[in-house]
Design an enzyme around this catalytic site. Structure first.
Site, PDB file in Angstrom:
ATOM      1  N   HIS A  77       2.134   6.115  -5.613  1.00  0.00           N
ATOM      2  CA  HIS A  77       2.828   6.022  -4.336  1.00  0.00           C
ATOM      3  C   HIS A  77       4.261   6.549  -4.449  1.00  0.00           C
ATOM      4  O   HIS A  77       4.856   6.564  -5.533  1.00  0.00           O
ATOM      5  CB  HIS A  77       2.841   4.583  -3.837  1.00  0.00           C
ATOM      6  CG  HIS A  77       1.497   4.118  -3.377  1.00  0.00           C
ATOM      7  ND1 HIS A  77       1.299   2.907  -2.756  1.00  0.00           N
ATOM      8  CD2 HIS A  77       0.271   4.702  -3.438  1.00  0.00           C
ATOM      9  CE1 HIS A  77       0.020   2.762  -2.452  1.00  0.00           C
ATOM     10  NE2 HIS A  77      -0.620   3.837  -2.863  1.00  0.00           N
ATOM     11  N   GLU A  79       7.151   5.324  -3.448  1.00  0.00           N
ATOM     12  CA  GLU A  79       8.118   4.345  -3.935  1.00  0.00           C
ATOM     13  C   GLU A  79       8.003   4.183  -5.449  1.00  0.00           C
ATOM     14  O   GLU A  79       9.009   4.105  -6.159  1.00  0.00           O
ATOM     15  CB  GLU A  79       7.888   2.986  -3.254  1.00  0.00           C
ATOM     16  CG  GLU A  79       7.971   3.029  -1.744  1.00  0.00           C
ATOM     17  CD  GLU A  79       6.632   3.222  -1.057  1.00  0.00           C
ATOM     18  OE1 GLU A  79       6.459   2.686   0.056  1.00  0.00           O
ATOM     19  OE2 GLU A  79       5.737   3.915  -1.609  1.00  0.00           O
ATOM     20  N   CYS A 108       3.694  -1.694  -4.241  1.00  0.00           N
ATOM     21  CA  CYS A 108       5.045  -1.126  -4.266  1.00  0.00           C
ATOM     22  C   CYS A 108       6.090  -2.223  -4.092  1.00  0.00           C
ATOM     23  O   CYS A 108       7.141  -2.187  -4.726  1.00  0.00           O
ATOM     24  CB  CYS A 108       5.196  -0.052  -3.200  1.00  0.00           C
ATOM     25  SG  CYS A 108       4.267   1.451  -3.574  1.00  0.00           S
TER      26      CYS A 108
END
Length: 148
Positions: A77, A79, A108
């Site tokens: 992801h 993040e 996250c």
């Protein structure tokens, strides 16, 4: 008109998201401290592995709803990639703000909490609200700044 800092850094996160190789959502993240960009990230396959754009998406093939079965996704992801980039380059992000085009998922959120990030600004809502609850329960300031 001159944008405020939140709008400015969110616009940069939107540009970062254009590097995404995910077939489902293009997500970008920017970590900022003292008005300086420390790291950026976008969602895509780990380094040196084929991208979903090239080989397809298992979650799409299985019709997995958004917010579920994260373990099937080959992408890291946005993040997570921003946090990893800061770590790889030895940049402390304790006390920073994370700008992300999409609401952080629960995975996250856990990383954001343990990385010492103190503020999250996100632009699009996500199907699973557990990430937001974790962030708020950890005392992290969360701001929704709607983007297109």
């Amino acid at each position: 008109m001159r944008p405020g800092l939140d709008e400015y850094f969110m616009e940069i996160a939107k540009v970062v998201s254009r590097r995404s190789t995910c077939l489902r959502q293009n997500v970008g993240a920017v970590i900022v401290k003292d008005k300086r960009i420390l790291a950026t990230g976008y969602n895509g396959a780990p380094s040196n592995l084929p991208h979903c754009l090239d080989i397809g998406c298992l979650r799409e093939q299985l019709n997995v709803p958004s917010g579920e079965r994260h373990e099937l996704c080959r992408a890291v992801h946005a993040e997570q990639n921003a946090i990893i980039q800061a770590a790889v380059h030895g940049v402390s992000i304790v006390g920073a703000t994370l700008y992300t085009t999409h609401q952080p998922c629960i995975m996250c959120a856990k990383m954001i909490i343990n990385a010492g990030i103190k503020r999250v600004v996100y632009g699009k809502r996500y199907a699973d609200e557990r990430g937001l609850k974790f962030l708020k329960d950890a005392g992290i300031e969360v701001v929704f700044l709607q983007i297109e």
